[in-house]
Enzyme design. Sequence first.
Site, PDB file in Angstrom:
ATOM      1  N   LYS A 151       0.857  -1.247  -0.072  1.00 63.77           N
ATOM      2  CA  LYS A 151       0.100  -0.094   0.132  1.00 63.77           C
ATOM      3  C   LYS A 151       0.956   1.312   0.007  1.00 63.77           C
ATOM      4  O   LYS A 151       1.444   1.480   0.896  1.00 63.77           O
ATOM      5  CB  LYS A 151      -0.946   0.033   1.204  1.00 63.77           C
ATOM      6  CG  LYS A 151      -1.831   1.075   1.221  1.00 63.77           C
ATOM      7  CD  LYS A 151      -2.906   0.795   2.679  1.00 63.77           C
ATOM      8  CE  LYS A 151      -3.834   2.457   2.480  1.00 63.77           C
ATOM      9  NZ  LYS A 151      -4.753   2.263   3.575  1.00 63.77           N
ATOM     10  N   LYS A 193      -2.202  -1.585  -3.598  1.00 60.32           N
ATOM     11  CA  LYS A 193      -2.933  -0.374  -3.781  1.00 60.32           C
ATOM     12  C   LYS A 193      -2.383   0.826  -3.634  1.00 60.32           C
ATOM     13  O   LYS A 193      -1.182   1.058  -3.061  1.00 60.32           O
ATOM     14  CB  LYS A 193      -3.811  -0.374  -2.395  1.00 60.32           C
ATOM     15  CG  LYS A 193      -4.910   0.743  -2.307  1.00 60.32           C
ATOM     16  CD  LYS A 193      -5.695   0.548  -1.185  1.00 60.32           C
ATOM     17  CE  LYS A 193      -6.474   1.792  -0.989  1.00 60.32           C
ATOM     18  NZ  LYS A 193      -7.376   1.718   0.515  1.00 60.32           N
TER      19      LYS A 193
END
Length: 329
Positions: A201, A255
């Site tokens: 992330k 992400k």
Amino acid sequence: MITGNYPNLRLRRSRKNDWSRRLIQENSLSSSDFILPIFLIDGKNIKQSIKTMPDVYRYTIDKLGIIVDRAIKNKIPMVALFPNTNKTKKNHIGTEALNEDNLVCKAIRYIKKRYNNEIGIMCDVALDPYTSHGHDGLLKSGYVLNDETIEVLINQSLLQAEIGCDVLAPSDMMDGRIGKIRKALDKEGHEMVQILSYAVKYASSFYGPFRDAVGSKGLLKGDKKNYQMDFRNSDEAIREVALDIKEGADMVMVKPGMPYLDIIKTVKDNFKIPVLAYQVSGEYSLLSNSIKKGLIDKNSVLESLISFKRAGANAIVSYYADRINDLIK
């Protein structure tokens, strides 16, 4: 690589007709490839639009049937729950995350009671929807504490699992949290609850509309660069994934999505584990607003989603999920 030569080989022969193009296509999409995010709010009988995310809404618990019914009809395998916690319930340590009657817990109960196991439930494990400073963990002198945050995340995970969550998704990026959460789940008899780790992330500029949707945008103090990944790095992603797999992750997330297609491919090429991509709010809003303004064609949505599959993603978290059957016709 050996290939033929023109004119004996004409690659356009296979592109001439629709049936031929379909016959040799290398990647395709179905509703089974998607997870639908759902935003939750307090109150009753409310379906509330989100200004920064066209055609996406916040729902009170009693209105969840609208969106979940559609997800099941479209054969979406799972929904992901994200709360817009009332500011009066937020504090420095995110106490509301451990309230068995918080929005997420209420939504889990509602969906399980009404739909049993017709659709999976994924729950975010992080403190940012609940903290007054907007960070994913416990904050001290501008730094998010690692081990102290993990202790809270363990309790949050156990609560969600006990209520009925199927897939826990730690999105906090604390070191070592997957192993500790897995150990706690197994000890309490939740060995069949899956963990989808947000292993990769990035500290990205594409999260703005999401923070608006969950009500943390105006609260965030500073940035998240001391725990989320530097977007300049790719080798580090391999180390993050390797660590989380060793600790017990069943699936891993990359992400954001499109700006990190190379990372999705790198992870997939290096690990034989389900890899998911999150087409985040900034990606969604850029596409949706550009389509509404006539700058690009609506088929750009399908093109963007196929790029995730081409890169190697097994599934995609996308705000387009509940409209996917219209997009892939």
